[in-house]
Write an enzyme that holds these catalytic residues in place. Structure first.
Site, PDB file in Angstrom:
ATOM      1  CD1 TRP A   1     -11.778 -13.612  21.167  1.00  0.00           C
ATOM      2  CD2 TRP A   1     -13.583 -14.753  21.926  1.00  0.00           C
ATOM      3  NE1 TRP A   1     -12.314 -12.917  22.023  1.00  0.00           N
ATOM      4  CE2 TRP A   1     -13.161 -13.865  22.636  1.00  0.00           C
ATOM      5  CE3 TRP A   1     -14.655 -15.870  22.352  1.00  0.00           C
ATOM      6  CZ2 TRP A   1     -14.189 -13.253  23.859  1.00  0.00           C
ATOM      7  CZ3 TRP A   1     -15.422 -15.425  23.328  1.00  0.00           C
ATOM      8  CH2 TRP A   1     -15.040 -14.339  24.078  1.00  0.00           C
ATOM      9  CG  HIS A   2     -15.324 -19.430  21.959  1.00  0.00           C
ATOM     10  ND1 HIS A   2     -15.568 -18.978  20.854  1.00  0.00           N
ATOM     11  CD2 HIS A   2     -16.629 -19.067  22.795  1.00  0.00           C
ATOM     12  CE1 HIS A   2     -17.017 -18.146  20.738  1.00  0.00           C
ATOM     13  NE2 HIS A   2     -17.157 -18.162  22.072  1.00  0.00           N
ATOM     14  N   GLY A   3     -10.974 -20.769  22.516  1.00  0.00           N
ATOM     15  CA  GLY A   3      -9.947 -21.499  23.176  1.00  0.00           C
ATOM     16  C   GLY A   3      -9.053 -22.006  22.056  1.00  0.00           C
TER      17      GLY A   3
END
Lengths: 357, 489
Positions: free
Chosen positions: B340-342
């Site tokens: 989700w963060h990248g």
């Protein structure tokens, strides 16, 4: 089912918040006023910061047939826009930036298919040949990136910021931010630590059209001038190779990067010339130990002559002309405000001659 | 494999209206002034909606249309879920919502990542495939507003909230400017009820909201950007050998930077919402005093961890199907949390490190049970220190631009380059040490309380002094305009 009324409410600490807010606001205003008085006593005056946003304002104004000044701080300090307008019949746009390698800006103009105007560029070989990702090269890229990507919100912040900067002396990004002030905290040095050379302090006044003049305090002998003078030799000395790259490999890499810059410069100039545009490189005055240092590291017969020869651009080397060579740079690298006007007046005939060729 | 870009070091391209900008100050004063001047609740909501879209559109106006399209689709799908006659059709409409939201997120955020990995996998099988590079621009805050919107259809599906009849209210719930681009991930189920009747300000609510905004801004521009970012950027950007002192200083600087940056944004959002009469839940509760990893995730980015718990972990079966399945479920959740963060494997590894330690912790708890010795102060302190150390180690993968970069730094932290280059000045190391010490001491002392409870006990004179000092320091930074790190997520 979820209740129609949210059951969650944050706790509000039971304190007289309205009174506290007003008190804190009053104290901050008083502290800011005291800080303003203090920094004015140190010699600071309200003026703009030369930010990538201000640069982007003027890059946006470039028209296909504009006259554009690019380069490093010498083009910024030493050219007077009024004198250039008088002499060339059009007001140039000032796109030079302090502490930069201007090659990315030249490349940007060369890649602008519409541009067929005139580029007057300062050329200090040590700056012009700075490879990526050195700070001089990166500074130019930062400004270009701002020009290419800035948002409505950033523009609005920039215009609000300019209004404040024109009224408050303590808004000086070179010297008076918290980050800069912390650097003055006396902390013992660390064995083996070699930081980057210190940048010169604030010593200029810049207007909304980016016409820049040396501050009077730097033009006369004194502590500010000494401070500025002391910054140049370390800044104009190439840094040692990184410890983790063999010296031969580093030298080879640098050599290749410099060769590439010569070729890229020639290609960019020819692109502009092919569209009917003109490029004139100018070597601006510099004096004293700094001149000796630059002449030793990058003699005229080296990078300057090669760039002029390979690119086909016109070149004006100040020391070739007695009327341009007779100026003294108070802090070795730039002309004082009044001298910059006179210098530009004397430069104009040479620019016109170059354009007439 | 492509090396991930390094927007954390220079997150300048991610700009809606930044909280830490002069534009936001003017925007906020105008919006709050007009909001409380309007007599009608409907007019106030209309104003907030327009303001929120201006806030977002100031970055890139066309993407405001994307935001609206996502919102309108979920509004429609929420209604269809509620009206569906059979469980099968309810499920189908819910899947449609998940597919559209995650599909859009996948296209903008993970398109090139998927193509690159496909290329890599095919190459292992001897197939040459050159994928096109999708020249797409990542819409700012897309991971946040996608989850805001998706939480609505999922909660309607779960029966946790009823569908709203007002498209305007739902659009405002998704786009409410304080939390739009970097969280917290506010559930529609928590926010929509607050739009039913006009809020009234309780005594001190406006002033406390301003205080929280000041605190959040101070965390961001003074502590994260001024005190820590330089050391973190220098260390993570250095290619040469580093002594352990510099490596640890850089990693601790990043641990502090990311906390102050993200918690600062959340605190600003909570404060701004309070001044408008809205109540957002905490997103951080002193996470660096966590004792163990489950405790850490109850304290760090709470809105994301509860989202993943409710919408991924529980539907996968949670811990209802035995320890092995629970462990697998945890790893899946943390894999998704990392991704989700990248779009980079380093983020995935960061998530999996947390997943592994969550699983190990569960195992140890099962072995040790509730033994009294585990609750003694020295053991708790030791466990907190161990948790913090592993969290810092995991941050290396989160921040590093590549695995080479990460291993290089971990080696340096382990002292493998004792004669490395002294990269940081004494002053920078001192700054990192002081801020880190202050951060850990503050978190440890506040771990079982709240900021509100602590402030309520302070003398008013001290509160004013702290408030003035924070404001003064913010003014002194002169608005460097660094974007918040979490804008990119």
């Amino acid at each position: 089912m979820h209740s129609s009324i949210s059951s969650f409410e944050r706790v509000i600490p039971a304190l007289p918040w309205r009174r506290l807010a007003l008190l804190a606001a009053g104290l901050v205003l008083a502290a800011a006023a005291a800080w303003e008085v203090r920094v004015r006593a140190w010699g600071y005056a309200p003026c703009l910061n030369d930010t990538p946003d201000l640069w982007a304002d003027w890059r946006e104004k470039v028209r296909p047939d504009s006259i554009v000044v690019i380069g490093d701080s010498r083009a910024l300090f030493d050219t007077d826009l009024d004198a250039l307008e008088q002499g060339l019949g059009r007001r140039p746009l000032q796109l030079a930036m302090a502490g930069t390698c201007a090659y990315p800006v030249l490349e940007n103009l060369a890649n602008d298919e519409q541009f067929h105007g005139t580029v007057i560029s300062s050329l200090i070989p040590l700056m012009w040949l700075a490879p990526p990702p050195s700070p001089p090269y990166q500074n130019s890229l930062d400004a270009l990136k701002r020009y290419q990507t800035r948002t409505v919100a950033q523009r609005a912040s920039h215009h609000l910021g300019m209004f404040l900067e024109e009224h408050l002396a303590f808004l000086k990004q070179e010297d008076l931010t918290l980050e800069q002030l912390l650097k003055h905290v006396p902390v013992p040095g660390r064995p083996g630590f070699h930081g980057p050379p210190e940048l010169p302090p604030y010593f200029q006044v810049i207007a909304r059209d980016r016409r820049t003049r040396m501050a009077e305090a730097a033009a006369r002998p004194g502590p500010l001038q000494d401070h500025v003078k002391g910054a140049w030799l370390p800044l104009f000395t190439p840094p040692p190779p990184p410890s983790y790259v063999p010296p031969e490999a580093f030298a080879r890499g640098m050599g290749e990067a410099i060769e590439q810059r010569f070729a890229d410069t020639a290609a960019a100039v020819k692109k502009i010339q092919a569209r009917g545009g003109r490029v004139i490189f100018v070597r601006f005055p510099h004096t004293g130990a700094l001149k000796a240092h630059e002449d030793k590291l990058t003699p005229r017969a080296g990078p300057w002559d090669r760039i002029i020869r390979e690119s086909g651009a016109a070149g004006i080397y100040y020391s070739d002309y007695p009327e341009l060579a007779s100026f003294d740079c108070p802090e070795m690298s730039h002309l004082s405000g009044p001298d910059s006007v006179e210098f530009t007046r004397r430069l104009v005939p040479h620019l016109r001659a170059a354009l007439a060729k | 494999m492509r090396v991930k870009a390094d927007p954390i070091a220079s997150p300048g391209r991610f700009h809606a209206v930044l909280f830490n900008s002069l534009t936001f100050v003017v925007f906020f004063v105008v919006v709050v002034g007009a909001y409380w001047a309007l007599p009608s609740w409907a007019a106030r909501k209309n104003l907030l909606l327009v303001a929120s879209y201006i806030f977002y559109g100031a970055w890139n106006p066309p993407f405001a249309l994307l935001l609206f399209a996502t919102t309108a689709l979920d509004y429609y799908l929420g209604a269809r879920i509620a009206r569906a006659a059979t469980p099968g059709s309810r499920r189908a409409w819910m899947i449609a919502s998940c597919t559209s939201n995650l599909g859009m997120l996948g296209f903008f955020k993970y398109g090139n990542f998927l193509l690159d990995n496909t290329q890599w996998l095919l190459a292992r099988a001897g197939v040459t495939y050159v994928p096109p590079h999708l020249d797409v621009f990542l819409p700012v805050g897309i991971s946040f507003y996608t989850f805001h919107s998706l939480s609505y259809t999922l909660d309607v599906y779960r029966g946790v909230c009823q569908p709203t009849r007002s498209l305007r209210d739902f659009t405002l719930a998704v786009s409410f400017f304080p939390q739009l681009v970097a969280g917290p991930i506010v559930r529609a189920a928590d926010f929509l009820p607050q739009l039913v009747t006009a809020p009234s300000l309780r005594a001190g609510q406006f002033g406390w909201g301003l205080m929280l905004m000041t605190l959040g801004m101070f965390e961001k521009v003074v502590l994260a950007d001024t005190m820590l970012a330089g050391a973190a950027d220098a260390v993570f950007g250095y290619g040469g050998p580093l002594p352990a002192l510099d490596a640890w200083a850089g990693v601790l600087a990043f641990a502090g930077q990311i906390f102050f940056d993200f918690a600062g944004y959340s605190t600003c959002a909570i404060g701004a919402a309070l001044t408008l009469g809205f109540h957002l839940k905490d997103n951080f509760r002193f996470p660096y005093a966590a004792i163990g990893f489950s405790d850490f995730w109850r304290r760090w980015h709470i809105s994301l961890s509860t989202f993943l718990r409710d919408f991924v972990y529980f539907p996968l079966g949670g811990n209802r199907s035995g320890p092995a399945r629970a462990a697998l479920n945890l790893m899946i959740v943390m894999f998704i949390g990392g991704l989700w963060h990248g779009a980079a494997w380093t983020f995935v590894v960061w998530g999996l490190i947390h997943g592994v330690f969550l699983v190990v912790e569960r195992g140890l708890k099962a072995l040790a049970g509730e033994a009294a010795w585990t609750r003694t102060f020295p053991v708790q302190l030791l466990m907190a220190a161990g948790t913090f150390a592993v969290v810092c180690l995991a941050w290396v993968f989160f921040r590093a631009t590549s695995f080479t970069n990460a291993w290089h730094l971990i080696g340096a932290m382990a002292g493998l380059a004792p004669r490395g280059d002294a990269l940081l000045a004494s002053r920078e190391i001192l700054q990192v040490a002081l801020v880190t010490a202050g951060l850990i001491i503050a978190h440890w002392n506040l771990r079982d309380t709240s900021i509100e409870a602590v402030v309520a006990r302070l003398p008013a004179a001290l509160v004013v002094t702290l408030w003035t000092l924070m404001l003064g320091a913010i003014v002194l930074t002169q608005g460097n305009g660094h974007a918040f790190i979490y804008f990119q997520f």
